[in-house]
Design an enzyme around this catalytic site. Structure first.
Site, PDB file in Angstrom:
ATOM      1  N   LYS A 113       0.834  -1.209   0.000  1.00 56.59           N
ATOM      2  CA  LYS A 113       0.000   0.000   0.000  1.00 56.59           C
ATOM      3  C   LYS A 113       0.867   1.257   0.000  1.00 56.59           C
ATOM      4  CE  LYS A 113      -4.403  -1.729   1.165  1.00 56.59           C
ATOM      5  NZ  LYS A 113      -5.643  -1.636   1.909  1.00 56.59           N
ATOM      6  N   LYS A 200      -6.237 -10.790 -12.219  1.00 58.49           N
ATOM      7  CA  LYS A 200      -7.408 -10.994 -11.373  1.00 58.49           C
ATOM      8  C   LYS A 200      -8.397  -9.835 -11.585  1.00 58.49           C
ATOM      9  CE  LYS A 200      -8.333 -11.173  -6.434  1.00 58.49           C
ATOM     10  NZ  LYS A 200      -7.822 -11.339  -5.102  1.00 58.49           N
ATOM     11  N   LYS A 203     -11.380  -3.696  -9.607  1.00 53.53           N
ATOM     12  CA  LYS A 203     -11.869  -2.392 -10.073  1.00 53.53           C
ATOM     13  C   LYS A 203     -10.717  -1.479 -10.474  1.00 53.53           C
ATOM     14  CE  LYS A 203     -14.540  -1.077  -6.756  1.00 53.53           C
ATOM     15  NZ  LYS A 203     -15.475  -0.377  -5.913  1.00 53.53           N
TER      16      LYS A 203
HETATM   17  P1  AMP Z   1     -10.935  -6.748  -2.027  1.00 54.88           P
HETATM   18  O1  AMP Z   1     -11.892  -5.617  -2.127  1.00 54.88           O
HETATM   19  O2  AMP Z   1     -10.008  -6.888  -3.183  1.00 54.88           O
HETATM   20  O3  AMP Z   1     -10.244  -6.813  -0.681  1.00 54.88           O
HETATM   21  O4  AMP Z   1     -11.825  -8.067  -2.094  1.00 54.88           O
HETATM   22  C1  AMP Z   1     -12.836  -8.385  -1.169  1.00 54.88           C
HETATM   23  C2  AMP Z   1     -13.033  -9.891  -1.202  1.00 54.88           C
HETATM   24  O5  AMP Z   1     -13.349 -10.324  -2.542  1.00 54.88           O
HETATM   25  C3  AMP Z   1     -11.805 -10.695  -0.789  1.00 54.88           C
HETATM   26  O6  AMP Z   1     -12.214 -11.804  -0.022  1.00 54.88           O
HETATM   27  C4  AMP Z   1     -11.200 -11.146  -2.086  1.00 54.88           C
HETATM   28  O7  AMP Z   1     -10.503 -12.375  -1.953  1.00 54.88           O
HETATM   29  C5  AMP Z   1     -12.431 -11.324  -2.983  1.00 54.88           C
HETATM   30  N1  AMP Z   1     -12.074 -11.048  -4.397  1.00 54.88           N
HETATM   31  C6  AMP Z   1     -11.632  -9.872  -4.897  1.00 54.88           C
HETATM   32  N2  AMP Z   1     -11.425  -9.967  -6.233  1.00 54.88           N
HETATM   33  C7  AMP Z   1     -11.733 -11.239  -6.593  1.00 54.88           C
HETATM   34  C8  AMP Z   1     -11.726 -11.980  -7.834  1.00 54.88           C
HETATM   35  N3  AMP Z   1     -11.355 -11.405  -8.977  1.00 54.88           N
HETATM   36  N4  AMP Z   1     -12.101 -13.274  -7.817  1.00 54.88           N
HETATM   37  C9  AMP Z   1     -12.476 -13.865  -6.649  1.00 54.88           C
HETATM   38  N5  AMP Z   1     -12.501 -13.244  -5.459  1.00 54.88           N
HETATM   39  C10 AMP Z   1     -12.139 -11.950  -5.403  1.00 54.88           C
END
Ligand code: AMP
Length: 335
Positions: A113, A200, A203
């Site tokens: 970060k 992956k 956003k």
């Molecule tokens: P984040 O906002 O990236 O912290 O994601 C919130 C949750 O969504 C976490 O548990 C991530 O593992 C899951 N997540 C985020 N992006 C993906 C993705 N492309 N595929 C599967 N799970 C995701």
């Protein structure tokens, strides 16, 4: 038999995309009867990176609504808003005193970060102490509910390890009290970007890379139609990442008969990617339609949402107040 408690939180950083839903939130919904579930919208965590104060309250409320729209049920699970449960921050201070500077310095997410902040440069190039101590607040989020399990992805394993270390150190110093929270691994799909399926879905990659959970149908269809695939492989050969991703979407939506049939066609070399895309788009549209309807309905009655948000956070406060009381007793604070 009493159910084991599971704790999981999400930051109110705007809209959920289908990766977040299939990779995390769907599992939260599915385990509601199996565990004693406590879920949270963690607005205090969202303050550790640059943010716009004018949007935070609305984003928090909208995330609360979105989780309800996905099927989190406040009559079966607790769904709190972190800043409405001040015991989290009180426990954070106490935990800060049993956490070493050295172990926080080793957190890779902190370093990542800081790199992100460096890249954005200028005025934003400010690293807050809050970003540094973020994992301590996370440990407090988990341990204030004495949670046994935390569903984690690979990126959060180090933070959970720290929560366990904090629990052990606290117990050694003040007597056995906190359980050591264990990771809850579930087989969840990982969705890739539609425009660059080697990355992956996220956003931060930009609009065309992800599908929001509440996106209009025509936009979902357009994004799936233009998703990157390939020029067609050998029959039975290895699928390209974009093709795998479309199969993953169909399976995640629970459209298993279509998934099996398309796999057979792929193996024979007769699969048309236009069919694959149409079925992926239909599956998504059908799966997401009820979520969008529920979200619209709840957005039209914000006073009811507000009441639910405060009621469910009050349940969390009752749990948390009891634990904080015990902690104060053990650590020698005046009550
Ligand atoms: P984040 O906002 O990236 O912290 O994601 C919130 C949750 O969504 C976490 O548990 C991530 O593992 C899951 N997540 C985020 N992006 C993906 C993705 N492309 N595929 C599967 N799970 C995701």
């Amino acid at each position: 038999m009493t159910k084991k408690r599971v704790l999981s939180c999400i930051q109110p950083t705007g809209e959920i995309h289908i990766g977040n839903y299939f990779g995390a939130v769907k599992n939260w919904v599915d385990i509601q009867d199996q565990y004693d579930c406590v879920y949270g919208v963690v607005d205090l965590h969202a303050m550790t990176m640059p943010y716009d104060a004018r949007n935070l309250q609305e984003n928090t409320t909208q995330m609360f609504i979105d989780l309800l729209a996905c099927g989190i049920d406040p009559s079966r699970s607790v769904l709190f808003v972190q800043s409405l449960v001040p015991q989290h921050t009180e426990l954070t201070w106490i935990f800060s005193c049993v956490t070493s500077y050295g172990e926080l310095s080793r957190m890779t997410q902190f370093k990542d970060k800081v790199d992100q902040l460096d890249e954005s440069g200028g005025k934003k190039n400010f690293v807050s102490a809050g970003l540094f101590t973020y994992p301590v607040l996370q440990a407090a989020d988990i341990l204030i509910y004495k949670a046994s399990f935390v569903p984690v992805g690979k990126d959060q394993e180090q933070h959970l390890e720290l929560s366990r270390n904090i629990a052990v150190r606290f117990n050694n110093q003040f007597g056995d009290y906190f359980p050591e929270p264990a990771p809850l691994y579930t087989d969840v799909p990982k969705l890739m970007s539609l425009a660059d399926p080697t990355k992956k879905m996220s956003k931060s990659l930009g609009e065309k890379h992800y599908i929001s959970l509440f996106e209009p149908e025509d936009s979902i269809r357009k994004k799936v139609k233009t998703a990157v695939t390939d020029v067609g492989g050998q029959p039975g050969g290895e699928m390209s990442p974009g093709v795998v991703n479309l199969f993953t979407i169909i399976r995640a939506c629970g459209n298993i008969p279509a998934w099996e049939e398309l796999n057979r066609q792929y193996a024979k070399g007769t699969l048309r990617y236009s069919d694959l895309k149409n079925i992926a788009a239909d599956s998504l549209v059908d799966t997401l339609r009820p979520f969008r309807e529920k979200r619209t309905e709840m957005n039209s009655d914000r006073s009811k949402v507000n009441r639910l948000m405060h009621e469910s956070s009050a349940v969390a406060r009752r749990y948390a107040a009891k634990v904080l009381d015990d902690v104060k007793e053990r650590t020698g604070l005046v009550k």
